[in-house]
Write an enzyme that holds these catalytic residues in place. Structure first.
Site, PDB file in Angstrom:
ATOM      1  N   ARG A 138       2.740  14.973   6.649  1.00 28.60           N
ATOM      2  CA  ARG A 138       3.586  15.688   7.620  1.00 28.60           C
ATOM      3  C   ARG A 138       5.192  15.376   7.357  1.00 28.60           C
ATOM      4  O   ARG A 138       5.863  15.487   7.913  1.00 28.60           O
ATOM      5  CB  ARG A 138       3.315  14.597   9.057  1.00 28.60           C
ATOM      6  CG  ARG A 138       2.353  14.950   9.664  1.00 28.60           C
ATOM      7  CD  ARG A 138       1.712  14.046  10.690  1.00 28.60           C
ATOM      8  NE  ARG A 138       1.429  12.745  10.330  1.00 28.60           N
ATOM      9  CZ  ARG A 138       1.169  11.640  11.174  1.00 28.60           C
ATOM     10  NH1 ARG A 138       1.787  11.661  12.359  1.00 28.60           N
ATOM     11  NH2 ARG A 138       0.702  10.473  10.566  1.00 28.60           N
ATOM     12  N   LEU A 153       0.947  -1.166  -0.044  1.00 30.89           N
ATOM     13  CA  LEU A 153       0.090  -0.031   0.031  1.00 30.89           C
ATOM     14  C   LEU A 153       0.897   1.183   0.057  1.00 30.89           C
ATOM     15  O   LEU A 153       1.779   1.588   0.854  1.00 30.89           O
ATOM     16  CB  LEU A 153      -0.894   0.104   1.258  1.00 30.89           C
ATOM     17  CG  LEU A 153      -1.807  -1.145   1.397  1.00 30.89           C
ATOM     18  CD1 LEU A 153      -2.878  -0.850   2.387  1.00 30.89           C
ATOM     19  CD2 LEU A 153      -2.558  -1.693   0.358  1.00 30.89           C
ATOM     20  N   ALA A 182      54.554  17.655  -9.902  1.00 30.83           N
ATOM     21  CA  ALA A 182      53.426  18.440  -9.325  1.00 30.83           C
ATOM     22  C   ALA A 182      52.853  19.398 -10.168  1.00 30.83           C
ATOM     23  O   ALA A 182      53.599  19.954 -11.158  1.00 30.83           O
ATOM     24  CB  ALA A 182      53.980  19.163  -7.993  1.00 30.83           C
ATOM     25  N   GLY A 202      -9.602   4.210   2.620  1.00 26.06           N
ATOM     26  CA  GLY A 202      -9.015   3.354   3.500  1.00 26.06           C
ATOM     27  C   GLY A 202      -8.275   2.041   3.150  1.00 26.06           C
ATOM     28  O   GLY A 202      -8.153   1.709   1.779  1.00 26.06           O
ATOM     29  N   THR A 203      -7.518   1.369   4.418  1.00 27.24           N
ATOM     30  CA  THR A 203      -6.753   0.365   3.982  1.00 27.24           C
ATOM     31  C   THR A 203      -7.299  -0.826   3.192  1.00 27.24           C
ATOM     32  O   THR A 203      -6.564  -1.383   2.271  1.00 27.24           O
ATOM     33  CB  THR A 203      -5.821  -0.097   5.206  1.00 27.24           C
ATOM     34  OG1 THR A 203      -6.657  -0.267   6.065  1.00 27.24           O
ATOM     35  CG2 THR A 203      -4.696   0.909   5.524  1.00 27.24           C
TER      36      THR A 203
END
Ligand code: UD1
Ligand code: CA
Length: 459
Positions: free
Chosen positions: A21, A14, A384, A84-85
């Protein structure tokens, strides 16, 4: 998991909810733990169970979620409105085979473990409905498990629908369950939304199972964080630490030395040989394989790399898309970019950047250089401040440096260019043409000394 005698397993995940939030424009299930979207963790775990199908129910920001998991073999089900679930699971059911066992998971519960789920599915094989529960320190907001006098689970009551007595129960519903598809299909059809939230609760199937005399088995999970859902950034951070703690523990148990197990981050796959030592604050991303006796200094970032036996990566180095042979040294403060290959015993020192560069056996680029689109032979010394000038603003060109070349400091090698075997480049040269083997090339202004020079005076 699927033997000849067992029904196939299908997983329904799901992931249609909004995740208000998080205060983010990214859908909740695409926020990351260990560099991987929450939903990807769940899908990967589901796939590891050898499920015959993994269904993901999406609604909010569905397109973004589908795009993100493009390469993952899942079936999408749409839930346009979040009712709803129970309603969410129902959206996947038309695609689920009647004979399957259905395992329900949540896209925002990323750390659920395969062995926990295997045990739960095994319970559903023998009974009708198996639910995963937790003894919560703080049960607030969660559904409570109602048991009868003999201890059998008979219902789940959501907190908002619970009476004072029921709210005192600390055994809670994780939401994760396994059940035979035919039962589930039947019960989902009977769900009503006459409850405090006006939703079709998946949890109501427990009472329906009991009514029908179908066994409800429960399994209690020990680790609260394994079943913690992410609702905000605090929980996301908590799960990140928990995940990293697990990885660190596995590394320690397999013999890796970690200077501090709370200061390592693995966002991918890290394989280590024997006697590997990793100092603090290292980050590993993608696939990283490290040989025996390798030492990694502090604050090192390594992504998609292979590192050979006895090599050392010194502090504050970045290594990305690189193959490092045995007995090499890198850093401190080195940046190895994609396509870099270090052959045995070679050295990349401080403030050196490489990209698409093959560094031969025993060769050294010790300080302050850029080496890109270059192939360097054996036992070459790059002084270098050497720069391969590989880019004319439009195209990239190659630099080839053969074995035993010595490049003096502060040299610009304007590509395309080839430096022959055993050649020497004088310091400060700007090399614009090929240098034959065993020659010395000097390409810089000649020094003039002017005698009796008077310094200017202030006006
Ligand atoms: C749910 C359980 C509760 C359990 C808790 C554990 C129900 C009714 N309650 O409560 O018993 O203790 O999880 O965290 O199942 N979702 C959809 N579509 C929907 C509704 C939800 O896809 O229509 C998804 C959400 O994105 C989320 C998950 O399902 O990932 C859980 O939904 P949520 O609303 O958070 O359920 P809870 O009220 O927390
Ligand atoms: Ca929730």
């Amino acid at each position: 998991m699927n033997s000849l005698h067992q029904p196939p397993l299908e997983v329904v995940i799901l992931a249609a909810g909004k995740g208000k939030r998080m205060f983010s424009d990214t859908p909740k299930v695409l926020h990351k733990v260990a560099g991987r979207p929450l939903l990807q963790h769940v899908v990967d775990t589901a796939l590891s169970l050898e499920a015959s199908a993994v269904h993901v129910v999406i609604g909010h920001e569905a397109q973004q979620i589908e795009d993100c998991l493009q390469k993952t073999p899942v079936l999408w089900a749409m839930q346009a409105e979040q009712l709803g679930t129970g309603h969410a699971v129902a959206q996947a059911m038309p695609h689920v085979h009647d004979k399957s066992i259905v395992l329900v998971l949540y896209g925002d519960v990323p750390l659920i473990q395969a062995d926990t789920l295997q045990a739960l599915v095994a319970l559903a094989h023998s009974g009708g409905l198996a639910i995963l529960t937790l003894n919560s320190k703080d049960p607030s907001g969660l559904g409570r498990i109602i048991r009868d006098a003999s201890g059998r689970a008979i219902a789940i009551v959501e907190e908002k629908d619970a009476n004072t007595q029921q709210r005192k129960i600390t055994e809670t519903n994780t939401g994760i369950l396994a059940v035979q598809a035919s039962h589930l299909q039947h019960w989902l059809g009977q769900l009503k939304n006459d409850n405090a939230q006006g939703e079709y609760y998946l949890t109501d199937i427990v009472a329906l199972a009991v009514l029908q005399g179908v066994d409800v088995a429960t399994q209690i999970v020990d680790d609260e964080l394994e079943v913690l859902g992410v609702n905000n950034k605090v929980q996301l951070a908590q799960l990140e630490r928990h995940y990293q703690g697990r990885v660190a523990l596995q590394l320690l148990e397999s013999g890796v030395t970690l200077a501090d197990p709370s200061r390592i981050d693995v966002r991918g796959e890290l394989l280590c040989g024997r006697d590997v030592e990793i100092d603090i604050n290292c980050i590993f991303e993608g696939k990283v394989a490290i040989g025996n006796r390798v030492r990694i200094g502090p604050n090192v970032c390594i992504k998609n790399a292979i590192i050979g036996d006895d090599s050392v990566i010194h502090a504050n180095s970045h290594v990305d898309g690189v193959t490092i042979g045995a007995a090499c040294a890198v850093g401190p403060f080195a940046r190895l970019r994609p396509g870099t290959v270090l052959n045995t015993g070679s050295k990349i020192g401080n403030f050196v950047e490489t990209k698409k560069a093959i560094i031969g056996h025993g060769s050294k680029v010790s300080h302050l250089s850029y080496v890109g689109d270059a192939t360097i032979g054996r036992d070459v010394n790059i002084g270098a401040g050497t720069i391969t000038c590989n880019y004319d603003g439009v195209n990239k060109y190659e630099t080839l440096i053969e074995d035993n070349v010595f490049v003096g400091s502060n040299t610009a090698l304007v590509a395309p260019v080839t430096i022959g075997e055993n050649a020497t480049i004088g310091a400060g040269s700007t090399i614009t043409g090929d240098v034959p083997g065993r020659h010395l090339a000097i390409a810089r202004g000649r020094q003039r000394n002017i005698e009796g020079w008077e310094k200017p005076v202030k006006k």
